[in-house]
Design an enzyme around this catalytic site. Structure first.
Site, PDB file in Angstrom:
ATOM      1  CB  SER A 232     -41.537  27.958 -22.690  1.00  0.00           C
ATOM      2  OG  SER A 232     -42.369  26.732 -22.576  1.00  0.00           O
TER       3      SER A 232
ATOM      4  CG  ASP B 238     -41.904  23.357 -19.996  1.00  0.00           C
ATOM      5  OD1 ASP B 238     -42.500  23.125 -18.925  1.00  0.00           O
ATOM      6  OD2 ASP B 238     -42.124  23.926 -21.119  1.00  0.00           O
TER       7      ASP B 238
ATOM      8  CG  ASP C 251     -42.350  27.867 -18.878  1.00  0.00           C
ATOM      9  OD1 ASP C 251     -42.559  26.660 -19.457  1.00  0.00           O
ATOM     10  OD2 ASP C 251     -43.401  28.546 -19.187  1.00  0.00           O
TER      11      ASP C 251
END
Length: 422
Positions: free
Chosen positions: A93, A227, A229
């Site tokens: 992430s 971000d 992901d």
């Protein structure tokens, strides 16, 4: 039984140290056994370690007799939408490039409950009954399927809108700019050249400085940052001022006309005032978008999110989606500037600090001091301290009507945490 490997958002760690191909393969086997179906849809972000860990997870799926369907680079919300018996994302992430991780969704695109993660951990060393032949398939149509779904369900006419889009050198690099362009916006893409080592570095929702400079040096109505992901999204207005998840949630709550919103403990006190004025019922959860999702499903709500940029709207979706949230935000402007739209939320000043620690076990004495200070504040502010589920840090938040008071409280508690745990 407590979880050993799973944290607040899957299994995550530094590759080669906390997270190894051997562990990832065991997770693939265990998750496949747990699902009792065996068709596992797998996507990943742009980290250099992604292909190796993707292959390791697939080997585990095959070992357990399952079918691993590898889609390559794909945002987390796309994997949730396209999940088979399971959906799996190889991603850490918002973490730096040296991290990676495994996130698992069930066949309905839902993040797993703590109990399910405990059951998977219990199968890490399980024996495979008999000789079962699994297989690996690769697909290349997932990106287009996802993009079509998001543009059709969440898009609007963006003709004339000038937007800078920061893709964090992550999974949205080849997708998000296309979505805005298809809807008629004038797009400048930044952070859209992933090389395996630059995800989330100096760009994206974890560092808005590049987006702010781009907006200030150009002629833009707003900037959007994802971000790595793609499950988080933040924005900056035409003057480069950050617009956080609380503000975005408020704009969307007004625009969508919802009567319930799920938020977390980190949500600004001002949002509570905003909701009360509009007759919106708030449900407050632990920190973590999966807890927000659980609350929405339990209460029958559609909208929720976190200050960090997890924005969830469950009409035509199953989880939080950065691109869907960004398109909804643009639609909600209705000719207003982003600064004007975000002004609907009166925010309390906040001070935050991530204290790096050797251990994350908070003592009773520390909690007692926090409780004493919160009682003393008597509704004029608060202190929240929690151990991160993804990093070796303790997060300190102080909130007060006066910014200097918030800073003083944050510094005092941070010093206590450092003395006890640093």
């Amino acid at each position: 039984m407590s979880r050993t490997y799973f944290g607040t958002d899957g299994v995550r760690g530094i590759v080669g140290e906390d997270l190894t191909p051997a562990l990832v393969q065991r997770l693939g086997k265990a998750a496949t056994l747990w699902s009792k179906g065996g068709r596992v849809f797998v996507g990943r972000d742009t980290r250099g370690s992604g292909p190796e860990l993707e292959e390791a997870f697939a080997r585990g799926v095959v070992e357990a007799g399952g079918n691993a369907v590898l889609a390559g680079v794909l945002p987390t919300p796309a994997v949730a939408l396209l999940a088979l018996d399971l959906g799996v994302v190889v991603s850490a992430s918002h973490n730096p490039p040296e991290y990676n991780g495994i996130k698992i969704f069930d066949r309905d695109g839902r993040k797993l409950a703590d109990a399910a993660e405990e059951e998977i951990e219990a199968l890490l060393d399980a024996a495979i009954p008999g000789a079962i032949a699994g297989k690996i398939d690769r697909v290349d149509v997932a990106t287009d399927s996802y993009l079509e779904h998001i543009v059709e369900r969440f898009g609007s006419d963006l003709a004339g809108l000038r937007v800078a889009v920061d893709c964090a050198n992550g999974a949205y690099s080849a997708i998000a700019p296309r979505a805005f362009e298809q809807l008629g916006a004038e797009v400048t893409a930044i952070g859209s050249e992933p090389d395996g080592t630059n995800i989330n570095l100096g760009c994206g929702a974890t560092d808005l400085s590049l987006l702010q400079r781009t907006v200030l040096q150009g002629d833009f109505d707003l900037g959007i940052a994802f971000d790595g992901d793609g499950d988080r999204m933040l924005a900056v207005d035409a003057n480069g001022a950050p617009v956080d998840g609380d503000q975005i949630l408020a704009v969307l709550a007004d625009h969508l006309g919802v009567d319930l919103v799920a938020v977390t403990q980190m949500t600004n006190f001002g949002f509570h005032r905003f909701a009360e004025e509009r007759g919106i019922r708030l449900v407050t959860t632990e920190v973590g978008d999966r807890y927000v999702l659980e609350a929405l499903r339990k209460e029958g709500g559609l909208l929720g999110g976190e200050q960090s940029g997890h924005i969830i709207y469950l009409k035509d979706h199953v989880t939080g989606d950065g691109l869907a949230a960004a398109l909804l935000l643009c639609a909600a402007l209705g000719g207003r500037t982003l600064a004007g739209a975000a002004a609907v939320l009166p925010r309390y000043p906040q001070a935050k600090n991530n204290v790096r620690v050797a251990t994350k076990s908070l003592s009773d004495d520390l909690f007692a001091e926090i409780e004493r200070l919160n009682t003393e504040l008597d509704g004029s502010g608060r202190i929240l301290v929690r151990a991160s589920g993804t990093e070796p840090v303790v997060r300190v938040l102080a909130e007060a009507e006066n910014p200097w008071k918030a800073q003083e409280l944050c510094a005092r508690i941070s010093a206590l945490v450092t003395r006890e745990l640093g």
